[in-house]
Structure formats: structure tokens, C-alpha cells
Motif scaffolding. Structure first.
Motif, PDB file in Angstrom:
ATOM      1  N   GLU A 662      34.802  38.966  95.725  1.00 14.83           N
ATOM      2  CA  GLU A 662      35.436  38.312  94.591  1.00 14.83           C
ATOM      3  C   GLU A 662      34.454  37.312  93.991  1.00 14.83           C
ATOM      4  OE1 GLU A 662      38.842  34.956  94.162  1.00 14.83           O
ATOM      5  OE2 GLU A 662      39.499  36.819  95.138  1.00 14.83           O
ATOM      6  N   TYR A 663      34.157  37.450  92.713  1.00 16.50           N
ATOM      7  CA  TYR A 663      33.148  36.601  92.102  1.00 16.50           C
ATOM      8  C   TYR A 663      33.393  36.483  90.599  1.00 16.50           C
ATOM      9  CZ  TYR A 663      31.051  41.024  90.555  1.00 16.50           C
ATOM     10  OH  TYR A 663      30.844  42.260  89.976  1.00 16.50           O
ATOM     11  N   VAL A 664      32.928  35.388  90.023  1.00 17.40           N
ATOM     12  CA  VAL A 664      32.929  35.205  88.579  1.00 17.40           C
ATOM     13  C   VAL A 664      31.586  35.714  88.063  1.00 17.40           C
ATOM     14  CG1 VAL A 664      33.000  33.545  86.688  1.00 17.40           C
ATOM     15  CG2 VAL A 664      34.508  33.246  88.675  1.00 17.40           C
ATOM     16  N   ALA A 665      31.633  36.693  87.170  1.00 13.08           N
ATOM     17  CA  ALA A 665      30.404  37.315  86.692  1.00 13.08           C
ATOM     18  C   ALA A 665      29.683  36.446  85.669  1.00 13.08           C
ATOM     19  CB  ALA A 665      30.710  38.684  86.091  1.00 13.08           C
ATOM     20  N   SER A 666      30.426  35.739  84.801  1.00  8.79           N
ATOM     21  CA  SER A 666      29.794  34.891  83.798  1.00  8.79           C
ATOM     22  C   SER A 666      30.847  34.025  83.130  1.00  8.79           C
ATOM     23  CB  SER A 666      29.075  35.732  82.736  1.00  8.79           C
ATOM     24  OG  SER A 666      30.020  36.423  81.927  1.00  8.79           O
ATOM     25  N   CYS A 667      30.373  33.008  82.402  1.00 12.31           N
ATOM     26  CA  CYS A 667      31.235  32.170  81.574  1.00 12.31           C
ATOM     27  C   CYS A 667      30.525  31.871  80.267  1.00 12.31           C
ATOM     28  CB  CYS A 667      31.564  30.838  82.259  1.00 12.31           C
ATOM     29  SG  CYS A 667      32.635  30.946  83.714  1.00 12.31           S
ATOM     30  N   GLU A 668      31.235  32.005  79.162  1.00 20.17           N
ATOM     31  CA  GLU A 668      30.808  31.525  77.853  1.00 20.17           C
ATOM     32  C   GLU A 668      32.083  31.184  77.096  1.00 20.17           C
ATOM     33  OE1 GLU A 668      27.793  32.626  74.182  1.00 20.17           O
ATOM     34  OE2 GLU A 668      28.855  34.241  75.209  1.00 20.17           O
ATOM     35  N   TYR A 669      32.505  29.953  77.219  1.00 22.66           N
ATOM     36  CA  TYR A 669      33.821  29.455  76.840  1.00 22.66           C
ATOM     37  C   TYR A 669      34.890  30.058  77.738  1.00 22.66           C
ATOM     38  CZ  TYR A 669      37.935  28.025  74.243  1.00 22.66           C
ATOM     39  OH  TYR A 669      39.140  27.480  73.903  1.00 22.66           O
ATOM     40  N   TRP A 670      35.053  31.371  77.734  1.00 22.34           N
ATOM     41  CA  TRP A 670      35.899  32.053  78.699  1.00 22.34           C
ATOM     42  C   TRP A 670      35.076  32.432  79.934  1.00 22.34           C
ATOM     43  CZ3 TRP A 670      36.449  33.387  73.434  1.00 22.34           C
ATOM     44  CH2 TRP A 670      37.700  33.069  72.878  1.00 22.34           C
ATOM     45  N   CYS A 671      35.768  32.718  81.019  1.00 21.73           N
ATOM     46  CA  CYS A 671      35.120  33.187  82.246  1.00 21.73           C
ATOM     47  C   CYS A 671      35.659  34.566  82.600  1.00 21.73           C
ATOM     48  CB  CYS A 671      35.366  32.217  83.404  1.00 21.73           C
ATOM     49  SG  CYS A 671      34.537  30.620  83.213  1.00 21.73           S
ATOM     50  N   TYR A 672      34.834  35.360  83.288  1.00 23.92           N
ATOM     51  CA  TYR A 672      35.161  36.753  83.561  1.00 23.92           C
ATOM     52  C   TYR A 672      34.879  37.071  85.021  1.00 23.92           C
ATOM     53  CZ  TYR A 672      34.427  36.551  78.532  1.00 23.92           C
ATOM     54  OH  TYR A 672      34.465  36.183  77.203  1.00 23.92           O
ATOM     55  N   TYR A 673      35.919  37.543  85.727  1.00 19.89           N
ATOM     56  CA  TYR A 673      35.721  38.024  87.087  1.00 19.89           C
ATOM     57  C   TYR A 673      34.979  39.365  87.060  1.00 19.89           C
ATOM     58  CZ  TYR A 673      38.838  34.610  89.318  1.00 19.89           C
ATOM     59  OH  TYR A 673      39.412  33.453  89.802  1.00 19.89           O
ATOM     60  N   GLY A 674      34.108  39.568  88.054  1.00 16.84           N
ATOM     61  CA  GLY A 674      33.431  40.843  88.182  1.00 16.84           C
ATOM     62  C   GLY A 674      34.363  41.915  88.719  1.00 16.84           C
ATOM     63  N   GLU A 675      33.937  43.161  88.591  1.00 20.06           N
ATOM     64  CA  GLU A 675      34.771  44.291  88.983  1.00 20.06           C
ATOM     65  C   GLU A 675      35.014  44.297  90.491  1.00 20.06           C
ATOM     66  OE1 GLU A 675      34.994  49.164  88.485  1.00 20.06           O
ATOM     67  OE2 GLU A 675      33.125  48.088  88.110  1.00 20.06           O
ATOM     68  N   SER A 676      36.248  44.604  90.864  1.00 21.50           N
ATOM     69  CA  SER A 676      36.613  44.721  92.275  1.00 21.50           C
ATOM     70  C   SER A 676      36.074  46.035  92.846  1.00 21.50           C
ATOM     71  CB  SER A 676      38.130  44.660  92.441  1.00 21.50           C
ATOM     72  OG  SER A 676      38.744  45.766  91.783  1.00 21.50           O
ATOM     73  N   ARG A 677      36.351  46.268  94.135  1.00 20.69           N
ATOM     74  CA  ARG A 677      35.840  47.478  94.779  1.00 20.69           C
ATOM     75  C   ARG A 677      36.364  48.746  94.086  1.00 20.69           C
ATOM     76  NH1 ARG A 677      36.318  47.016 100.761  1.00 20.69           N
ATOM     77  NH2 ARG A 677      38.552  46.935 100.306  1.00 20.69           N
ATOM     78  N   SER A 678      35.449  49.688  93.893  1.00 25.30           N
ATOM     79  CA  SER A 678      35.782  50.986  93.310  1.00 25.30           C
ATOM     80  C   SER A 678      35.440  52.072  94.320  1.00 25.30           C
ATOM     81  CB  SER A 678      34.998  51.198  92.010  1.00 25.30           C
ATOM     82  OG  SER A 678      35.091  52.535  91.567  1.00 25.30           O
ATOM     83  N   VAL A 679      36.416  52.949  94.621  1.00 19.86           N
ATOM     84  CA  VAL A 679      36.219  54.053  95.559  1.00 19.86           C
ATOM     85  C   VAL A 679      36.621  55.347  94.855  1.00 19.86           C
ATOM     86  CG1 VAL A 679      36.770  55.027  97.809  1.00 19.86           C
ATOM     87  CG2 VAL A 679      36.771  52.533  97.494  1.00 19.86           C
ATOM     88  N   ILE A 680      35.685  56.290  94.758  1.00 16.06           N
ATOM     89  CA  ILE A 680      35.964  57.569  94.102  1.00 16.06           C
ATOM     90  C   ILE A 680      35.404  58.702  94.957  1.00 16.06           C
ATOM     91  CG2 ILE A 680      35.566  59.009  92.075  1.00 16.06           C
ATOM     92  CD1 ILE A 680      35.367  56.495  90.407  1.00 16.06           C
ATOM     93  N   GLY A 681      36.256  59.663  95.259  1.00 16.97           N
ATOM     94  CA  GLY A 681      35.831  60.872  95.945  1.00 16.97           C
ATOM     95  C   GLY A 681      35.810  62.043  94.976  1.00 16.97           C
ATOM     96  N   SER A 682      34.833  62.930  95.127  1.00 21.03           N
ATOM     97  CA  SER A 682      34.711  64.059  94.206  1.00 21.03           C
ATOM     98  C   SER A 682      34.353  65.332  94.960  1.00 21.03           C
ATOM     99  CB  SER A 682      33.652  63.772  93.131  1.00 21.03           C
ATOM    100  OG  SER A 682      32.386  63.524  93.712  1.00 21.03           O
ATOM    101  N   VAL A 683      34.784  66.453  94.394  1.00 20.40           N
ATOM    102  CA  VAL A 683      34.423  67.777  94.879  1.00 20.40           C
ATOM    103  C   VAL A 683      33.950  68.585  93.681  1.00 20.40           C
ATOM    104  CG1 VAL A 683      35.206  69.903  95.957  1.00 20.40           C
ATOM    105  CG2 VAL A 683      36.076  67.704  96.773  1.00 20.40           C
ATOM    106  N   LYS A 684      32.777  69.198  93.815  1.00 17.46           N
ATOM    107  CA  LYS A 684      32.192  69.936  92.694  1.00 17.46           C
ATOM    108  C   LYS A 684      31.796  71.338  93.147  1.00 17.46           C
ATOM    109  CE  LYS A 684      27.989  68.965  91.342  1.00 17.46           C
ATOM    110  NZ  LYS A 684      26.833  68.268  90.726  1.00 17.46           N
ATOM    111  N   TYR A 685      32.120  72.313  92.310  1.00 18.72           N
ATOM    112  CA  TYR A 685      31.641  73.677  92.526  1.00 18.72           C
ATOM    113  C   TYR A 685      30.726  74.051  91.367  1.00 18.72           C
ATOM    114  CZ  TYR A 685      31.349  78.723  92.894  1.00 18.72           C
ATOM    115  OH  TYR A 685      30.866  80.013  92.983  1.00 18.72           O
ATOM    116  N   SER A 686      29.498  74.470  91.693  1.00 16.68           N
ATOM    117  CA  SER A 686      28.511  74.811  90.664  1.00 16.68           C
ATOM    118  C   SER A 686      28.094  76.273  90.812  1.00 16.68           C
ATOM    119  CB  SER A 686      27.270  73.912  90.797  1.00 16.68           C
ATOM    120  OG  SER A 686      27.615  72.552  90.736  1.00 16.68           O
ATOM    121  N   TRP A 687      27.760  76.888  89.694  1.00 10.17           N
ATOM    122  CA  TRP A 687      27.232  78.249  89.721  1.00 10.17           C
ATOM    123  C   TRP A 687      26.093  78.390  88.724  1.00 10.17           C
ATOM    124  CZ3 TRP A 687      31.926  76.945  87.559  1.00 10.17           C
ATOM    125  CH2 TRP A 687      32.079  77.160  86.187  1.00 10.17           C
TER     126      TRP A 687
END
Length: 687
Positions: A662-687
């Protein structure tokens, strides 16, 4: 695992040059093998120069991320692309689901797709879908010499997938946290028995909740393309895309109170939504169609033409916290936009190349035209609804904006540019580059409700130049000078057009691509200045004041340590300052990153690929408040694991912000929290 590509240039004494990934990823998917005697030419299509040139041999700073890396890190939106490259800051506003945010060398940048500008005026933001891209490039520093109006930071160019001569295809399925669901289809190849006509169809459906409570986005995307070889000398590629987004915007605006400042009630939870999720909406449809024509006139001259027409329809309602009124409650504002933007862009080029006993000369002559029209209703309410409890918000205490509170605005913008660039190569050792461009830009901003019109008529001459020495050991030092010109199509809080911004940069650097190593290292020192710069006032509005400077150092490298281990590393030092020598907000002095890929090629783990990275972003300041609030540095960890478990089948899991920091990414008048944990699973079939 593929090796890094390189290219050969024939001349009086033909030499082989290993191309750094910062430039080499501009090439097609075919890789060349190095030989010391072949006279075959393998060149790299250099978007930055609009001519075919190995960028290891030109004094221009460019980084690129190809399709393989986009898939390895499972990039979901454009501003995730350059997390492991030097000179680029992203994520400083958290994870936004309706805008891509970049800072390049401490400045804003402009965005292009397939070498033609994507218009982003105010809240009308064209969003390239990463699944439809072959690679993404960043050209650092002023770039008006070839692209016309542009901020001094540089430009981002998204390159679309194109038809292939070999039949190929894939189906990609993804699931992840925040209810992420995605299915993508990509198929390409010749139409019929001949490969003179080739097609590609790319389609995607994606939905995911935002990083704030009660926010989401749903996307449909379809991009067909067709390449036709009309003759041995003439080819044309048609490119089209349509994309529809519908959701509740992630409005990460929070105030210093409760984020970087302590309160009697603790800190605001990063996922707290201070907008009106039942009222807010972000609905947009964007589509474009165009072509790329290439014609070889003779052995010396060729003609190239790129054209695109695009439209973007937007319906946006976005509520945000404005200022604290007591220890728990904040007043709020509302942004309302309902309109459309359409644009024509066309770029015509003549490229001539001829050889002398000791020289190779490439001359580029071009004329381009850009036309933009914006029509819509807009409203900005700075006292919207009842104040909201920032620690325990309740929603619905507001009155929707009324029709009589909206104004109708029309903005028309035209720009015509004439440019010339010459690249002279002497004795396979010296490269001299020079260019000049003339731009004429007109902007009309009409407030139909008030019956007022504002007009700006600007013209500008931009120059660039550079020199590079090609060392026998693959070390190529260079020096360059570039300029930029940016007529701002937006208005200030009083409804007045901003003055054009102008930038200039000096740079000294070196590109290292040793012949016996599959990799590259680049280093650069730059001095960049912008006049008529935009800054955020203490009241939260964008105002135009004085100048802004940025001086820094960049170090970037990609290479194979062993056949199985690839390393990507970058370091950036940036000293960005405003008028009066005040440190610029948002921009960290230090950034560093490292990503490792290891592919197992035998034993029980055969087919397994492991990847992981660490990103460090240094501390920043908020200059919109009297005491210049400091925002702490942060370090994030990313990881991936992939497994090829059958012929054509691959499974992969990607985790960004592995520790859920958990962190604040930046402030310029307003402040913005950085993105939380992202988990993505994928399955790909290629030919």
C-alpha cells in the motif's frame, strides 16, 4: 527463447552491427543471422526517423517493447509498457481505467498509433488496446522535426498487428482478481494460395473491476487488416479498428489529508471511492480506418503515404473530492462531457538513398496534414452535491447536473507541416543527421452558449541535428539537438486558449552493442527545457507559467547472460524544475528497475519459464501546497511463471505488486494511491 536481432548495412566496407533492443524491436518478426561476408541487407524500420535505419547508428534515443515482452508481462494497458525502461514514469496516478498516463524525461508526451497522431484533447482520450499491438515505442525528447506538434518529453507510438505471410493464430483466455475476464482471438495469413493478399483479424472481449470500490469497465475490440502487393514495387496495407468501452471510471483523486497526512481517524483506505458510482459513467466508442502505401519509384527514390480517419464518441460523468471542509468531510466537483471528436491525419514522404565511394546519403522530404474537430456539451460543477465523509462515504446526496448548466463547445484545429531530413554516412564510421520543419497551426475555440470565439494562429520552425561515431568495438558515441512545438488545444479555467509550448534539448550519449554479445546498453545525459509550461495552481487548475527544465542521466540494457537467462535493467536520474528553480511535482529524481527471464530447456522443468522484476520509484514533492509535501519512495515486486505443457499450449500466471504494498504514488494538489496487487492467469493455444 528468441535471440536479440541485429542488422547489416552494406557500404564501401560492409560491416555488421548488432542492434540494441531499444532500436531492434522495430524490425519484423524474422531474425537475421550474422555473417561476415554476406551483402544481403537486413534493415530496421525506424519509426523515429521515418526511414529504414538501424537505430544503433543514429543519434536518437528510442526504447521499444515487442510482442513477446508484452505477453511475458501480460501488459493490460498502454501505460504499463515501459515499467522496465529508462526515462519513462507511469503509474503515478494509480491504475486508471479510462486514461493512459506517461511522463517522459519529466514531461508530458504525445501518443501516436502507426506513426499518426492520436488526438487526446481534454477528457477525449483514444485508448489503444495492447492485445492489438505488435510493439510499442517511446521516442525520448522533442520530436517536432518529423511529427509536428508534440510536447518536449517525446512521443509514444503504438504499432498495430499486421497481416503475416505465414498462416498463424491464437486463442487466449484469462481470469484474474477484480473479476478480470478476457478472451482474445488473433488469426492471420494469406488469402488464397498466393501470399500477394494477406489478412489479419484481431478480436477481444475484456471486463474487470477497477482499483476503487464500485468501479468497472467492459471492452469490445475488433481490428481487421489487409495487405495487398499490387506489384513488385507497390504495396498497400489497410488498417481498421473499432473499440467500445462502458463502465464506471476509476477516479483516484484523494487529498493529502488522510493519505500522506495523519488524521485523528487514521488513513483513507486505498479502495475507498469518493465519487458517485451510481451516477458516474464512462462510455466511449472509438473507431478508425486508414492505409499505408509504399511505392518504389526507382532504385533511388520511393514514395510513402500514411492516412487515417478516426472518431471518438464520449459520455463522461466523473465526480471527485475537491477540498476538506472539516475533519471528516470533503466538498466535491463534477466533470461532465458529452460529445465527439473526429480527425484526419495524412503523412506523405519521399525517401531517396544514393551511394558514393565513401558515403551513403538518405534524404527525407515530407508534408503532413492534421485536422481535428471536437463538438460537445460540457460542464464543471465545483460544488456538486453534499459533502462526503472520506472515511465512511455514503452516496446519492446530489442533484444531477441540469441542461441549463451545460455549455456547448466546438474546437476546430488544423496543422500543416513541411519537413526535410538528411542522414549522411561517411566511411562506415561517421553518421551526420540534420533536419528542419515548418509548421502552421490554427485553432478555433467556440463557446456556442456564450456566443464567443477564440482563435490562435501559430507557425514555427523546428531544427534538429546530431552526429555519431561508429566504433569498431560496437561502442557508438553521439551528440544531438532537437526542438518541439505544441499548440495546446485546451482552454484554462477562464475558457481562454493556452499559448503554444516550446521545447529544446541537448543530449550526449553512447549506444553499446558489442559484436560478441547478444544484447545492448545505452547511456545518455540530457538537458531539456520547455517554455509556456503548464502547472497546477494551489486552486487545482492548470495554469501557464514560465519555463520548466529537466536534466538527467539514463542507463538501459537488455541482453542474454546465458542462453536461458535474459536481463532487462534500467536506471534514470531526473532533476526536473519549474520557474524559480523549484523542484517539479510528480517527478522522482531516481528510478531503477530489473527484470529477469529464465527458460528451462531440459529435465523435469522443461518448458517452464520464470520471470520476476523489481521496480523502485524515488520520492517526489507536491509543490501545490506551501510546505512542498514530500511523497515517500516505493519499491514493487512483479513475478510470472509460464509453462508450455503441450504442442501449441501455454499457461501463465502474472502477479504485479506481489506483496500487495500500500503506497501513495504521487501528489499534486490531489494524492493518488498506487495500484494494488494484480493476479491474472491465462491459457493460450497457438497454431
Amino acid at each position: 527463447m528468441p535471440r536479440l536481432p541485429f542488422a547489416r548495412r552494406p557500404l564501401a566496407r560492409s560491416i555488421a552491427a548488432l542492434i540494441p533492443v531499444t532500436a531492434a524491436l522495430f524490425c519484423t518478426s524474422a531474425y537475421a543471422q550474422e555473417t561476415s561476408t554476406s551483402n544481403d541487407t537486413v534493415v530496421v524500420t525506424a519509426t523515429a526517423l521515418k526511414v529504414d535505419t538501424p537505430l544503433v547508428e543514429t543519434p536518437r534515443p528510442v526504447s521499444s517493447v515487442d510482442r513477446e515482452e508484452l505477453e511475458t508481462r501480460n501488459v493490460q494497458q498502454l501505460d504499463e509498457t515501459f515499467r522496465y525502461r529508462a526515462g519513462v514514469l507511469s503509474g503515478h496516478y494509480g491504475s486508471d481505467n479510462n486514461t493512459d498516463w506517461f511522463k517522459v524525461r519529466g514531461f508530458d508526451q504525445s501518443t501516436y498509433q502507426d506513426g499518426l497522431r492520436i488526438y487526446r484533447e481534454g477528457f477525449y482520450q483514444w485508448l489503444p488496446e495492447p492485445y492489438g499491438l505488435e510493439r510499442i515505442e517511446v521516442f525520448k525528447g522533442p520530436s517536432s522535426i518529423l511529427y509536428g506538434e508534440a510536447p518536449p518529453g517525446g512521443l509514444i507510438n503504438a504499432v498495430s498487428k499486421r497481416p503475416t505471410e505465414t498462416p498463424q493464430g491464437e486463442v487466449n483466455l484469462q481470469l484474474g482478481n477484480r473479476n478480470h475476464r478476457q478472451v482474445g482471438i488473433d488469426t492471420s495469413g494469406p488469402l488464397g494460395e498466393s501470399d500477394d493478399v494477406r489478412y489479419r483479424l484481431v478480436g477481444l472481449y475484456k471486463e474487470r473491476d477497477g482499483d476503487l470500490n464500485a468501479t468497472d469497465n467492459e471492452r469490445y475490440y475488433f481490428a481487421p487488416s489487409l495487405a495487398v502487393d499490387l506489384s513488385e514495387d507497390t504495396s498497400v496495407t489497410f488498417l481498421a479498428s473499432v473499440q467500445k468501452d462502458d463502465g464506471v471510471p476509476v477516479n483516484g483523486f484523494k487529498l493529502p489529508y488522510g493519505t500522506v497526512e495523519n488524521t485523528p481517524f487514521g488513513h483513507i483506505d486505498p479502495q475507498t471511492n469518493l465519487s458517485e458510482p451510481g451516477y458516474d459513467r464512462d462510455k466511449r466508442t472509438q473507431w478508425g480506418i486508414g492505409y499505408e502505401l509504399r511505392h518504389a519509384i526507382n532504385d533511388t527514390w520511393s514514395f510513402e503515404q500514411d492516412l487515417r480517419y478516426s472518431e471518438l464518441d464520449l459520455e463522461l460523468r466523473s465526480t471527485y473530492a475537491l477540498s476538506m471542509i472539516d475533519e471528516r468531510r470533503a466538498s466535491r466537483g463534477l466533470v461532465y462531457r458529452d460529445g465527439s471528436i473526429d480527425s484526419w491525419t495524412i503523412d506523405n514522404r519521399m525517401v531517396g538513398t544514393w551511394y558514393g565511394d565513401r558515403t551513403e546519403n538518405t534524404l527525407l522530404l515530407g508534408v503532413d496534414y492534421q485536422n481535428l474537430s471536437l463538438r460537445g456539451q460540457e460542464g464543471d460543477n465545483y460544488a456538486f452535491g453534499e459533502p462526503i465523509d472520506i472515511f465512511n462515504p455514503t452516496y446519492g446526496n446530489f442533484t444531477p447536473i441540469a441542461e441549463e448548466d451545460l455549455l456547448t463547445r466546438e474546437i476546430d484545429k488544423e496543422q500543416t507541416g513541411l519537413y526535410a531530413q538528411n542522414q549522411l554516412r561517411i566511411d562506415d564510421r561517421w553518421v551526420l543527421l540534420g533536419g528542419v520543419r515548418y509548421d502552421q497551426a490554427e485553432t478555433d475555440n467556440r463557446n456556442q452558449t456564450a456566443g464567443t470565439t477564440q482563435r490562435s494562429d501559430d507557425d514555427q520552425v523546428s531544427w534538429s541535428g546530431g552526429a555519431m561515431y561508429l566504433g569498431e568495438n560496437g561502442v557508438n558515441p553521439y551528440v544531438s539537438y532537437t526542438e518541439s512545438f505544441d499548440p495546446v488545444g485546451r482552454v484554462d479555467d477562464a475558457g481562454d486558449l493556452y499559448d503554444p509550448r516550446e521545447g529544446r534539448q541537448w543530449e550526449i550519449g553512447a549506444k553499446l552493442a558489442p559484436f560478441d554479445w547478444d544484447g545492448y546498453v545505452t547511456a545518455a545525459v540530457f538537458d531539456l527545457e520547455e517554455t509556456n509550461t503548464l502547472v497546477t495552481s494551489p486552486a487545482g487548475f492548470q495554469v501557464q507559467e514560465g519555463k520548466r527544465t529537466s536534466q538527467g542521466f539514463e542507463l538501459e540494457g537488455v541482453g542474454y547472460i546465458t542462453d536461458a537467462l535474459k536481463v532487462t535493467a534500467a536506471y534514470t536520474y531526473t532533476d526536473a524544475r519549474l520557474e524559480g528553480d523549484e523542484r517539479a511535482p510528480l517527478i522522482p529524481r531516481h528510478q531503477a528497475s530489473t527484470w529477469l527471464d529464465y527458460a528451462f530447456t531440459g529435465g523435469a522443468l522443461n518448458g517452464v519459464t520464470l520471470g520476476g522484476g523489481v521496480r523502485y520509484v524515488g520520492s517526489t514533492v507536491d509543490t501545490s501546497v506551501a510546505d512542498n509535501t514530500a511523497v515517500d519512495s516505493y519499491t514493487l515486486v512483479d513475478a510470472m511463471v509460464g509453462y508450455e505443457f503441450a504442442d501449441g499450449w501455454q499457461a501463465q500466471v502474472n502477479v504485479n505488486n506481489l506483496t500487495d504494498k500500500e503506497y501513495v504514488a504521487s501528489c499534486e494538489y490531489w494524492c493518488y494511491y498506487g495500484e494494488s496487487r494484480s493476479v491474472i492467469g491465462s491459457v493460450k493455444y497457438s497454431w
